[in-house]
Write a protein that holds these residues in place. Structure first.
Motif, PDB file in Angstrom:
ATOM      1  N   ASN A 137      -7.049 -82.916 -31.273  1.00 42.43           N
ATOM      2  CA  ASN A 137      -8.339 -82.067 -29.689  1.00 42.43           C
ATOM      3  C   ASN A 137      -7.404 -81.079 -28.985  1.00 42.43           C
ATOM      4  O   ASN A 137      -8.301 -80.503 -28.683  1.00 42.43           O
ATOM      5  CB  ASN A 137      -9.695 -83.237 -29.264  1.00 42.43           C
ATOM      6  CG  ASN A 137      -9.870 -83.726 -30.601  1.00 42.43           C
ATOM      7  OD1 ASN A 137     -10.817 -82.988 -31.251  1.00 42.43           O
ATOM      8  ND2 ASN A 137     -10.116 -85.028 -30.224  1.00 42.43           N
ATOM      9  N   THR A 138      -6.537 -82.170 -28.462  1.00 42.89           N
ATOM     10  CA  THR A 138      -6.127 -80.641 -27.172  1.00 42.89           C
ATOM     11  C   THR A 138      -5.564 -79.964 -27.853  1.00 42.89           C
ATOM     12  O   THR A 138      -5.395 -78.411 -27.014  1.00 42.89           O
ATOM     13  CB  THR A 138      -4.721 -81.813 -26.680  1.00 42.89           C
ATOM     14  OG1 THR A 138      -5.448 -82.916 -26.516  1.00 42.89           O
ATOM     15  CG2 THR A 138      -4.037 -81.298 -25.066  1.00 42.89           C
ATOM     16  N   ASN A 139      -5.209 -79.333 -29.346  1.00 42.63           N
ATOM     17  CA  ASN A 139      -4.731 -78.017 -29.755  1.00 42.63           C
ATOM     18  C   ASN A 139      -6.132 -76.964 -29.205  1.00 42.63           C
ATOM     19  O   ASN A 139      -5.170 -75.542 -28.509  1.00 42.63           O
ATOM     20  CB  ASN A 139      -4.089 -78.452 -31.171  1.00 42.63           C
ATOM     21  CG  ASN A 139      -3.204 -78.782 -31.522  1.00 42.63           C
ATOM     22  OD1 ASN A 139      -2.278 -78.588 -30.859  1.00 42.63           O
ATOM     23  ND2 ASN A 139      -3.943 -79.722 -32.920  1.00 42.63           N
ATOM     24  N   TYR A 140      -6.891 -77.571 -29.270  1.00 39.58           N
ATOM     25  CA  TYR A 140      -8.095 -76.658 -29.157  1.00 39.58           C
ATOM     26  C   TYR A 140      -8.893 -76.242 -28.271  1.00 39.58           C
ATOM     27  O   TYR A 140      -8.954 -75.460 -27.586  1.00 39.58           O
ATOM     28  CB  TYR A 140      -9.226 -76.684 -30.410  1.00 39.58           C
ATOM     29  CG  TYR A 140      -8.982 -76.293 -31.455  1.00 39.58           C
ATOM     30  CD1 TYR A 140     -10.060 -75.400 -31.960  1.00 39.58           C
ATOM     31  CD2 TYR A 140      -8.007 -76.667 -32.960  1.00 39.58           C
ATOM     32  CE1 TYR A 140      -8.654 -74.768 -33.110  1.00 39.58           C
ATOM     33  CE2 TYR A 140      -7.967 -76.884 -33.764  1.00 39.58           C
ATOM     34  CZ  TYR A 140      -8.257 -75.396 -34.303  1.00 39.58           C
ATOM     35  OH  TYR A 140      -8.090 -74.922 -35.665  1.00 39.58           O
ATOM     36  N   VAL A 141      -8.375 -77.155 -26.988  1.00 43.13           N
ATOM     37  CA  VAL A 141      -8.643 -76.646 -24.912  1.00 43.13           C
ATOM     38  C   VAL A 141      -7.204 -76.026 -24.894  1.00 43.13           C
ATOM     39  O   VAL A 141      -7.053 -74.769 -24.469  1.00 43.13           O
ATOM     40  CB  VAL A 141      -8.265 -78.226 -24.683  1.00 43.13           C
ATOM     41  CG1 VAL A 141      -9.000 -77.517 -23.651  1.00 43.13           C
ATOM     42  CG2 VAL A 141      -9.890 -79.048 -25.571  1.00 43.13           C
ATOM     43  N   VAL A 142      -6.123 -76.017 -25.603  1.00 42.71           N
ATOM     44  CA  VAL A 142      -4.999 -74.942 -25.327  1.00 42.71           C
ATOM     45  C   VAL A 142      -5.269 -73.343 -25.623  1.00 42.71           C
ATOM     46  O   VAL A 142      -5.453 -72.309 -25.289  1.00 42.71           O
ATOM     47  CB  VAL A 142      -3.852 -75.376 -26.043  1.00 42.71           C
ATOM     48  CG1 VAL A 142      -2.734 -74.797 -25.124  1.00 42.71           C
ATOM     49  CG2 VAL A 142      -3.815 -76.586 -25.293  1.00 42.71           C
ATOM     50  N   ALA A 143      -5.882 -73.740 -27.285  1.00 42.65           N
ATOM     51  CA  ALA A 143      -6.010 -72.430 -27.361  1.00 42.65           C
ATOM     52  C   ALA A 143      -7.793 -72.112 -26.614  1.00 42.65           C
ATOM     53  O   ALA A 143      -7.254 -70.274 -26.579  1.00 42.65           O
ATOM     54  CB  ALA A 143      -7.285 -72.508 -29.696  1.00 42.65           C
ATOM     55  N   TRP A 175     -16.071 -82.849 -21.886  1.00 38.50           N
ATOM     56  CA  TRP A 175     -14.350 -83.856 -22.261  1.00 38.50           C
ATOM     57  C   TRP A 175     -14.080 -83.866 -23.512  1.00 38.50           C
ATOM     58  O   TRP A 175     -12.932 -84.437 -24.191  1.00 38.50           O
ATOM     59  CB  TRP A 175     -15.779 -85.789 -22.492  1.00 38.50           C
ATOM     60  CG  TRP A 175     -16.551 -85.512 -24.049  1.00 38.50           C
ATOM     61  CD1 TRP A 175     -17.921 -85.243 -23.234  1.00 38.50           C
ATOM     62  CD2 TRP A 175     -16.278 -86.761 -24.649  1.00 38.50           C
ATOM     63  NE1 TRP A 175     -18.319 -85.878 -24.703  1.00 38.50           N
ATOM     64  CE2 TRP A 175     -17.475 -85.590 -25.717  1.00 38.50           C
ATOM     65  CE3 TRP A 175     -14.893 -86.697 -25.483  1.00 38.50           C
ATOM     66  CZ2 TRP A 175     -16.860 -86.340 -27.133  1.00 38.50           C
ATOM     67  CZ3 TRP A 175     -15.098 -86.472 -26.398  1.00 38.50           C
ATOM     68  CH2 TRP A 175     -15.925 -87.057 -27.815  1.00 38.50           C
ATOM     69  N   ILE A 176     -14.597 -82.894 -24.294  1.00 38.24           N
ATOM     70  CA  ILE A 176     -14.188 -82.829 -25.423  1.00 38.24           C
ATOM     71  C   ILE A 176     -14.362 -80.817 -25.240  1.00 38.24           C
ATOM     72  O   ILE A 176     -13.471 -80.436 -26.651  1.00 38.24           O
ATOM     73  CB  ILE A 176     -14.891 -82.581 -26.886  1.00 38.24           C
ATOM     74  CG1 ILE A 176     -14.033 -83.220 -28.050  1.00 38.24           C
ATOM     75  CG2 ILE A 176     -16.356 -81.834 -27.166  1.00 38.24           C
ATOM     76  CD1 ILE A 176     -13.536 -83.336 -27.873  1.00 38.24           C
ATOM     77  N   SER A 177     -14.621 -79.925 -24.758  1.00 42.10           N
ATOM     78  CA  SER A 177     -14.258 -78.831 -24.772  1.00 42.10           C
ATOM     79  C   SER A 177     -14.986 -78.143 -26.060  1.00 42.10           C
ATOM     80  O   SER A 177     -15.591 -78.854 -26.740  1.00 42.10           O
ATOM     81  CB  SER A 177     -13.253 -78.520 -24.285  1.00 42.10           C
ATOM     82  OG  SER A 177     -12.794 -77.511 -23.542  1.00 42.10           O
ATOM     83  N   SER A 178     -13.607 -77.129 -25.982  1.00 39.99           N
ATOM     84  CA  SER A 178     -13.868 -75.747 -26.897  1.00 39.99           C
ATOM     85  C   SER A 178     -13.664 -76.945 -28.039  1.00 39.99           C
ATOM     86  O   SER A 178     -13.467 -76.082 -29.414  1.00 39.99           O
ATOM     87  CB  SER A 178     -12.797 -74.737 -27.424  1.00 39.99           C
ATOM     88  OG  SER A 178     -11.497 -75.439 -26.604  1.00 39.99           O
ATOM     89  N   ALA A 179     -13.095 -77.889 -28.458  1.00 37.22           N
ATOM     90  CA  ALA A 179     -12.573 -78.648 -29.747  1.00 37.22           C
ATOM     91  C   ALA A 179     -13.636 -79.394 -30.483  1.00 37.22           C
ATOM     92  O   ALA A 179     -13.933 -79.943 -31.023  1.00 37.22           O
ATOM     93  CB  ALA A 179     -11.639 -79.659 -28.802  1.00 37.22           C
ATOM     94  N   GLY A 180     -15.326 -79.447 -29.420  1.00 33.22           N
ATOM     95  CA  GLY A 180     -15.669 -79.748 -30.314  1.00 33.22           C
ATOM     96  C   GLY A 180     -17.030 -79.629 -29.385  1.00 33.22           C
ATOM     97  O   GLY A 180     -18.553 -80.495 -29.274  1.00 33.22           O
ATOM     98  N   GLU A 181     -17.500 -78.928 -28.652  1.00 30.68           N
ATOM     99  CA  GLU A 181     -18.362 -79.314 -28.030  1.00 30.68           C
ATOM    100  C   GLU A 181     -19.871 -78.506 -28.135  1.00 30.68           C
ATOM    101  O   GLU A 181     -20.634 -78.392 -27.644  1.00 30.68           O
ATOM    102  CB  GLU A 181     -18.113 -78.081 -26.390  1.00 30.68           C
ATOM    103  CG  GLU A 181     -18.137 -76.969 -26.023  1.00 30.68           C
ATOM    104  CD  GLU A 181     -18.004 -76.116 -24.943  1.00 30.68           C
ATOM    105  OE1 GLU A 181     -18.964 -75.372 -24.774  1.00 30.68           O
ATOM    106  OE2 GLU A 181     -16.835 -76.061 -24.582  1.00 30.68           O
ATOM    107  N   MET A 182     -19.827 -77.236 -29.340  1.00 33.19           N
ATOM    108  CA  MET A 182     -21.232 -76.501 -29.349  1.00 33.19           C
ATOM    109  C   MET A 182     -22.143 -77.007 -29.867  1.00 33.19           C
ATOM    110  O   MET A 182     -22.902 -78.087 -30.333  1.00 33.19           O
ATOM    111  CB  MET A 182     -19.907 -75.972 -30.206  1.00 33.19           C
ATOM    112  CG  MET A 182     -19.455 -74.311 -30.199  1.00 33.19           C
ATOM    113  SD  MET A 182     -18.967 -72.824 -30.760  1.00 33.19           S
ATOM    114  CE  MET A 182     -20.149 -72.067 -30.466  1.00 33.19           C
ATOM    115  N   ILE A 183     -23.218 -76.382 -29.727  1.00 37.24           N
ATOM    116  CA  ILE A 183     -24.599 -76.654 -30.073  1.00 37.24           C
ATOM    117  C   ILE A 183     -25.220 -74.855 -31.320  1.00 37.24           C
ATOM    118  O   ILE A 183     -24.526 -74.452 -31.300  1.00 37.24           O
ATOM    119  CB  ILE A 183     -25.493 -76.759 -29.227  1.00 37.24           C
ATOM    120  CG1 ILE A 183     -25.063 -77.795 -28.478  1.00 37.24           C
ATOM    121  CG2 ILE A 183     -27.467 -76.592 -29.606  1.00 37.24           C
ATOM    122  CD1 ILE A 183     -26.449 -77.405 -26.865  1.00 37.24           C
ATOM    123  N   SER A 184     -25.836 -75.640 -32.652  1.00 36.12           N
ATOM    124  CA  SER A 184     -26.115 -74.460 -32.778  1.00 36.12           C
ATOM    125  C   SER A 184     -26.787 -75.827 -33.660  1.00 36.12           C
ATOM    126  O   SER A 184     -27.671 -76.431 -34.063  1.00 36.12           O
ATOM    127  CB  SER A 184     -25.016 -74.258 -34.923  1.00 36.12           C
ATOM    128  OG  SER A 184     -25.293 -73.405 -35.065  1.00 36.12           O
TER     129      SER A 184
END
Length: 398
Positions: free
Chosen positions: A204-210, A277-286
């Motif tokens: 998951n860190t990869n996508y928070v660095v992104a 806690w999950i940020s850009s690795a898993g935060e979105m709503i759709s």
């Protein structure tokens, strides 16, 4: 018709893996209320969707597009203890499906010449101590080797914990705010899993660095850039990156978490939580409709050129059975079914998301499942079987 979706390899890829957070874990069965579109009668789809509720999941909303047109169905309940069914157009937390959105945003920046796929990340983010060999491509395809801030699981059985994202402690602290920088620094305080570019491991860190890289390159917040470069161009009106907001805007089914304390089991509505806690690795709503528009837009080249779509879909060989490209996975359903299917599922406590499409968009599946989550992953095998049967009904139909 024999279906290659039945194979154990495809089942692991289509269902629960260590790659997603507690996907398809459940509680007890609930009576099934149901609503479906009347475009066409699809008994095989109805049965496959109803099986999720029979297996113990609280509710489900499904959208299928194929040669018969669009078909939707909702089953189960919107809230435990209340009779209303899940809304067909309901919002839900999409978990790791967020990664496909983040990758799409990064690829838009690549298309615009703001950054290159093979550019080093460290010069853009000084002060973090990132390995200078890590590139943008490595972040998106999980070959950077960076420690996963939600915890690492090694082949020898060693577990190195990260932040708390399950159990009673998470439930009681679910409104805590994490800053993206905090998550990245925590991860970088641990040794890398392997030398950059020499292995593959979902982090998951990869996508928070992104995310940090996107903000550095554009000088604007991640959520703003997501709206401007991805959501607005594809007219995704019901999709958002909430940041620290605990609310799910608009109609939605509820999610739950159960844990034992003092010998007593307690079930808590966790629909509201701070997803930082999950940020850009898993935060979105759709919604299922927006996911359909999004995937069709990405695969159809509406966001960036065909060459970058091909890069996104190209599996990194070291990802093995997961067929991971740039924020996108692929699986082979077999010649008797639909052949190669692109996908990225996701989960976050009590919500699970399915997003699949043939490359040409002729058959697609988008779904949200709500359930009573727990730390024991008590219904993982039931969820895997239900996914397999649903995929067979969608992608192996006559």
């Amino acid at each position: 018709m024999k279906s290659h979706v039945d194979s154990p390899q495809v089942l692991r890829r289509a269902g629960i893996t260590a790659l997603t957070v507690a996907m398809f874990l459940g509680g007890g069965a609930v009576p099934a209320a149901a609503s479906e579109s009347r475009t066409t009668d699809r008994p095989e789809l109805r049965a496959a969707v109803d099986a999720f509720v029979s297996a113990g999941f609280t509710g489900m909303q499904v959208r299928v597009h194929d040669e018969h047109g669009e078909w939707t169905r909702t089953v189960g309940v919107r809230e435990l203890g209340r009779p209303g069914k899940p809304p067909a157009d309901g919002r839900f937390r999409i978990g790791s499906t967020t990664k496909t959105f983040t990758a799409a945003l990064m690829l838009r920046l690549v298309a615009d010449g703001r950054i290159g796929l093979d550019d080093a990340v460290a010069p853009h983010l000084p002060g973090y101590g990132l390995d200078p060999r890590i590139t943008v491509r490595m972040l998106l395809q999980h070959t950077s080797g960076i420690f996963n801030f939600t915890g690492e699981y090694y082949p020898d059985g060693t577990v190195v914990p990260g932040i708390t994202w399950s159990g009673q402690e998470w439930v009681q602290g679910r409104f805590r705010t994490y800053r993206p920088e905090e998550l990245v620094r925590l991860a970088l305080s641990h040794p890398g899993r392997f030398e950059p570019g020499t292995g593959w491991s979902y982090s998951n860190t990869n996508y928070v660095v992104a995310r940090l890289l996107i903000e550095k390159v554009t000088g604007r917040p991640y959520a703003e850039q997501m709206r401007e470069r991805v959501l607005n161009p594809l007219e995704l009106r019901d999709t958002s990156a909430p940041g620290t907001s605990p609310a799910i805007p608009g109609p939605h089914a509820h999610a739950y978490y159960t844990y034992a304390t003092g010998g007593v089991s307690r079930t808590v509505d966790v629909s509201r939580q701070n997803p930082s806690w999950i940020s850009s690795a898993g935060e979105m709503i759709s919604t299922t409709e927006d996911l359909h528009r999004f995937f069709a837009g990405v695969l159809g080249g509406k966001l960036f050129p065909a060459a970058l779509v091909a890069e996104m879909r190209r599996p990194e060989p070291r990802s093995g059975e997961f067929g991971y490209g740039l924020g996108l996975m692929s699986m082979d359903t077999g010649a008797d079914c639909s052949g190669t299917v692109a996908y990225h599922n996701g989960s976050v406590q009590g919500y699970a998301t399915l997003m699949y499409s043939t490359p040409d968009g002729s058959r697609t599946l988008e779904a949200s499942v709500t359930y009573v989550d727990d730390a024991a992953q008590s219904q993982a095998s039931a969820g895997q079987k239900a996914i397999k049967d649903l995929m067979t009904a969608v992608f192996c139909a006559e």
